[in-house]
Design a protein around this motif. Structure first.
Motif, PDB file in Angstrom:
ATOM      1  N   ASP A 114       0.828  -1.211   0.000  1.00  0.00           N
ATOM      2  CA  ASP A 114       0.000   0.000   0.000  1.00  0.00           C
ATOM      3  C   ASP A 114       0.863   1.262   0.000  1.00  0.00           C
ATOM      4  N   ILE A 115       1.933   1.250   0.792  1.00  0.00           N
ATOM      5  CA  ILE A 115       2.806   2.422   0.837  1.00  0.00           C
ATOM      6  C   ILE A 115       3.524   2.596  -0.499  1.00  0.00           C
ATOM      7  N   TYR A 116       3.965   1.484  -1.080  1.00  0.00           N
ATOM      8  CA  TYR A 116       4.618   1.571  -2.390  1.00  0.00           C
ATOM      9  C   TYR A 116       3.648   2.119  -3.439  1.00  0.00           C
ATOM     10  N   ASP A 117       2.408   1.606  -3.452  1.00  0.00           N
ATOM     11  CA  ASP A 117       1.412   2.062  -4.426  1.00  0.00           C
ATOM     12  C   ASP A 117       1.105   3.553  -4.264  1.00  0.00           C
ATOM     13  N   LYS A 118       1.208   4.038  -3.049  1.00  0.00           N
ATOM     14  CA  LYS A 118       0.935   5.451  -2.776  1.00  0.00           C
ATOM     15  C   LYS A 118       1.915   6.364  -3.504  1.00  0.00           C
ATOM     16  N   TYR A 119       3.155   5.866  -3.712  1.00  0.00           N
ATOM     17  CA  TYR A 119       4.202   6.719  -4.271  1.00  0.00           C
ATOM     18  C   TYR A 119       4.630   6.362  -5.701  1.00  0.00           C
ATOM     19  N   LYS A 120       4.359   5.139  -6.145  1.00  0.00           N
ATOM     20  CA  LYS A 120       4.981   4.694  -7.401  1.00  0.00           C
ATOM     21  C   LYS A 120       4.526   5.490  -8.620  1.00  0.00           C
ATOM     22  N   PHE A 121       3.286   5.998  -8.606  1.00  0.00           N
ATOM     23  CA  PHE A 121       2.802   6.795  -9.731  1.00  0.00           C
ATOM     24  C   PHE A 121       2.742   8.289  -9.396  1.00  0.00           C
ATOM     25  N   ASN A 122       3.319   8.648  -8.262  1.00  0.00           N
ATOM     26  CA  ASN A 122       3.297  10.050  -7.840  1.00  0.00           C
ATOM     27  C   ASN A 122       4.457  10.801  -8.492  1.00  0.00           C
ATOM     28  N   ASN A 134      10.319  15.107   3.883  1.00  0.00           N
ATOM     29  CA  ASN A 134      10.796  14.352   5.046  1.00  0.00           C
ATOM     30  C   ASN A 134       9.749  13.351   5.532  1.00  0.00           C
ATOM     31  N   GLN A 135       8.473  13.723   5.463  1.00  0.00           N
ATOM     32  CA  GLN A 135       7.408  12.791   5.841  1.00  0.00           C
ATOM     33  C   GLN A 135       7.377  11.591   4.898  1.00  0.00           C
ATOM     34  N   SER A 136       7.575  11.848   3.616  1.00  0.00           N
ATOM     35  CA  SER A 136       7.597  10.762   2.629  1.00  0.00           C
ATOM     36  C   SER A 136       8.806   9.857   2.856  1.00  0.00           C
ATOM     37  N   ILE A 137       9.939  10.440   3.136  1.00  0.00           N
ATOM     38  CA  ILE A 137      11.151   9.665   3.412  1.00  0.00           C
ATOM     39  C   ILE A 137      10.943   8.773   4.629  1.00  0.00           C
ATOM     40  N   ASP A 138      10.334   9.338   5.685  1.00  0.00           N
ATOM     41  CA  ASP A 138      10.084   8.551   6.902  1.00  0.00           C
ATOM     42  C   ASP A 138       9.137   7.385   6.616  1.00  0.00           C
ATOM     43  N   GLU A 139       8.115   7.625   5.796  1.00  0.00           N
ATOM     44  CA  GLU A 139       7.141   6.577   5.506  1.00  0.00           C
ATOM     45  C   GLU A 139       7.761   5.461   4.675  1.00  0.00           C
ATOM     46  N   LEU A 140       8.547   5.817   3.665  1.00  0.00           N
ATOM     47  CA  LEU A 140       9.202   4.800   2.835  1.00  0.00           C
ATOM     48  C   LEU A 140      10.261   4.038   3.642  1.00  0.00           C
ATOM     49  N   SER A 141      10.973   4.734   4.511  1.00  0.00           N
ATOM     50  CA  SER A 141      11.974   4.067   5.352  1.00  0.00           C
ATOM     51  C   SER A 141      11.309   3.054   6.270  1.00  0.00           C
ATOM     52  N   TRP A 142      10.169   3.445   6.837  1.00  0.00           N
ATOM     53  CA  TRP A 142       9.429   2.526   7.709  1.00  0.00           C
ATOM     54  C   TRP A 142       8.948   1.299   6.928  1.00  0.00           C
ATOM     55  N   VAL A 180      15.978   6.580  -2.407  1.00  0.00           N
ATOM     56  CA  VAL A 180      17.281   7.190  -2.677  1.00  0.00           C
ATOM     57  C   VAL A 180      17.100   8.516  -3.414  1.00  0.00           C
ATOM     58  N   LYS A 181      16.218   8.560  -4.402  1.00  0.00           N
ATOM     59  CA  LYS A 181      15.979   9.807  -5.133  1.00  0.00           C
ATOM     60  C   LYS A 181      15.461  10.903  -4.207  1.00  0.00           C
ATOM     61  N   MET A 182      14.571  10.519  -3.273  1.00  0.00           N
ATOM     62  CA  MET A 182      14.044  11.498  -2.324  1.00  0.00           C
ATOM     63  C   MET A 182      15.129  11.990  -1.379  1.00  0.00           C
ATOM     64  N   GLN A 188      20.435  14.417   1.587  1.00  0.00           N
ATOM     65  CA  GLN A 188      20.805  13.405   2.576  1.00  0.00           C
ATOM     66  C   GLN A 188      21.580  12.290   1.862  1.00  0.00           C
ATOM     67  N   ASN A 189      22.725  12.677   1.302  1.00  0.00           N
ATOM     68  CA  ASN A 189      23.469  11.766   0.440  1.00  0.00           C
ATOM     69  C   ASN A 189      24.000  10.534   1.161  1.00  0.00           C
ATOM     70  N   GLU A 190      24.456  10.697   2.399  1.00  0.00           N
ATOM     71  CA  GLU A 190      25.024   9.546   3.112  1.00  0.00           C
ATOM     72  C   GLU A 190      23.960   8.504   3.402  1.00  0.00           C
ATOM     73  N   LYS A 191      22.750   8.951   3.762  1.00  0.00           N
ATOM     74  CA  LYS A 191      21.654   8.000   3.960  1.00  0.00           C
ATOM     75  C   LYS A 191      21.316   7.315   2.639  1.00  0.00           C
ATOM     76  N   ALA A 192      21.331   8.094   1.551  1.00  0.00           N
ATOM     77  CA  ALA A 192      21.054   7.516   0.232  1.00  0.00           C
ATOM     78  C   ALA A 192      22.078   6.439  -0.105  1.00  0.00           C
ATOM     79  N   ILE A 193      23.342   6.703   0.202  1.00  0.00           N
ATOM     80  CA  ILE A 193      24.404   5.731  -0.075  1.00  0.00           C
ATOM     81  C   ILE A 193      24.195   4.457   0.736  1.00  0.00           C
TER      82      ILE A 193
END
Length: 395
Positions: A114-122, A134-142, A180-182, A188-193
């Motif tokens: 559900d979380i993936y579907d929320k963002y994949k076409f956004n 930052n809210q989107s990053i937190d949700e995808l990380s979770w 990673v793109k977000m 936040q390059n180090e987190k992306a890496i």
């Protein structure tokens, strides 16, 4: 936790949380009860017929001998799940069995999807405010933390399980790339890496992970690390597939090196974030020689516990115009996953390796192929031949 709330975790080692208590594999003394519960969980809110449950759990039994075993297993499962003062989690219908729809359930794989579907076409997230990003990053990380491993690990009771495992694994990798793109957008390059390293560990052949990694390093002028990463990927490709590089990665590598060495032109000096958003990947397209190497590699993986795969031959009665056939192959690639492989064999036939896809899916895939053929303006329908490569056939 709400009363009668049942949380089911199946992305990795299986366990449940019920009424505040955790039950993992070691708490299930009856393995058939665990298997029955997994079947009902996967199908919820649909029921499963008695005949189908017997076929899944006791394939050696006919219905006469299987029914008493099933009834006994249902009784033992209710003893595990049910409390004395509430109705059962397991409901028997005239058509079969189903999880009680009056209870509260939470499934990790459905939350993950559900979380993936929320963002994949956004397509609007690059315009988010800092707070929204930052809210989107937190949700995808979770959501990524929910993925602890293969879906329904060690579950052998469903013929389509391998396809579902591949599906959720693909979601995980796509989610890593989006996150990673977000993170790059949010500086936040180090987190992306760190997430790219995780993605490469899970799927060392996925080219876009390396491209994103090199782009981050290039932006920070870490040229020596770009070179090291590029050489690492070349070594992996050479060792496993006999390839020296993929064209897209090669082009990106040269552009980054040229840019950071001060030799870039105005055409080269482009926005890296824009490049990332334009990356589109589908099935790998290769020549017959490379296809055979990948085929043999996948057969070897089966003996080490890997998933079966399906070989698909697509052929046309008449020799096709080269341009038409190439267009068909490109469209086919866009409609398949990055783990799949396509090779043009000759002027009227194509071979496809469908990773982790059982032959039972042939109807859906055939319909997709006919649609692609029509869109490519090919006047005849393709002929399709299937062969599933399992451990027995790979010998």
């Amino acid at each position: 936790m709400l009363k009668n709330n049942l949380k089911i975790y199946a992305l990795g080692p299986f366990y449940i949380e019920i009424e505040g208590k955790r039950l993992d594999g070691g708490n299930w003394k009856e393995r058939k009860s665990l298997a029955l519960f997994k079947c009902l969980s996967i199908e919820f809110p649909k029921h499963i017929s008695i005949e189908r449950l017997i076929d899944k759990l006791w394939p050696e039994c006919d219905e006469q001998y299987g029914k008493p075993r099933l009834y006994d297993t249902v009784y033992k499962l209710r003893k595990i799940l049910d409390s004395d003062d509430s109705e059962s989690y397991i409901i028997k219908l005239p058509e079969g069995y189903v999880l009680n729809k009056n209870k509260n359930y939470w499934f990790d794989w459905r939350e993950f999807s559900d979380i993936y579907d929320k963002y994949k076409f956004n397509k609007n997230w690059p315009n988010y405010s800092k707070e929204e990003l930052n809210q989107s990053i937190d949700e995808l990380s979770w959501a990524l933390n929910l993925y602890r491993g293969d879906f329904m690990e060690n579950c052998l009771y469903d013929d389509l399980m391998d396809m579902q495992r591949t599906h959720y694994r693909q979601i995980m990798l796509d989610m890593v790339i989006l996150l990673v793109k977000m993170l790059i957008k949010g500086d936040q390059n180090e987190k992306a890496i760190n997430y790219l390293k995780y993605g490469i560990q899970e799927e060392p052949y996925r080219e876009e992970l390396y491209i994103l990694f090199m782009q981050i390093l290039g932006r920070e002028n870490r040229v020596s690390e770009v070179v090291a990463l590029y050489k690492r990927y070349k070594k992996i490709l050479q060792k496993e597939l006999g390839l020296s590089s993929y064209n897209r990665l090669e082009a990106e590598y040269k552009k980054i090196i040229s840019y950071n060495m001060g030799t870039s032109t105005a055409q080269d000096d482009v926005n890296l974030e824009e490049n990332m958003d334009n990356l589109v990947f589908g099935a790998m397209i290769c020549n017959p020689k490379i296809f055979r190497k990948i085929y043999n590699l996948e057969k070897q993986k089966i003996f080490r516990g890997g998933n079966p795969f399906t070989i698909l031959k697509i052929s046309f009665d008449n020799v096709l115009n080269s341009e038409l056939l190439e267009k068909f192959i490109v469209e086919l690639s866009k409609n398949l996953r990055s783990v799949d492989v396509i090779a043009k064999w000759n002027s009227c036939s194509i071979y496809v390796l469908l990773h982790g896809t059982p032959i039972e899916c042939n109807t859906v895939i055939s319909q997709r192929l006919f649609k692609i053929s029509s869109l490519s303006r090919i006047e005849e329908d393709p002929k399709i031949e299937w062969e599933e490569i399992s451990k027995e056939k790979a010998q």
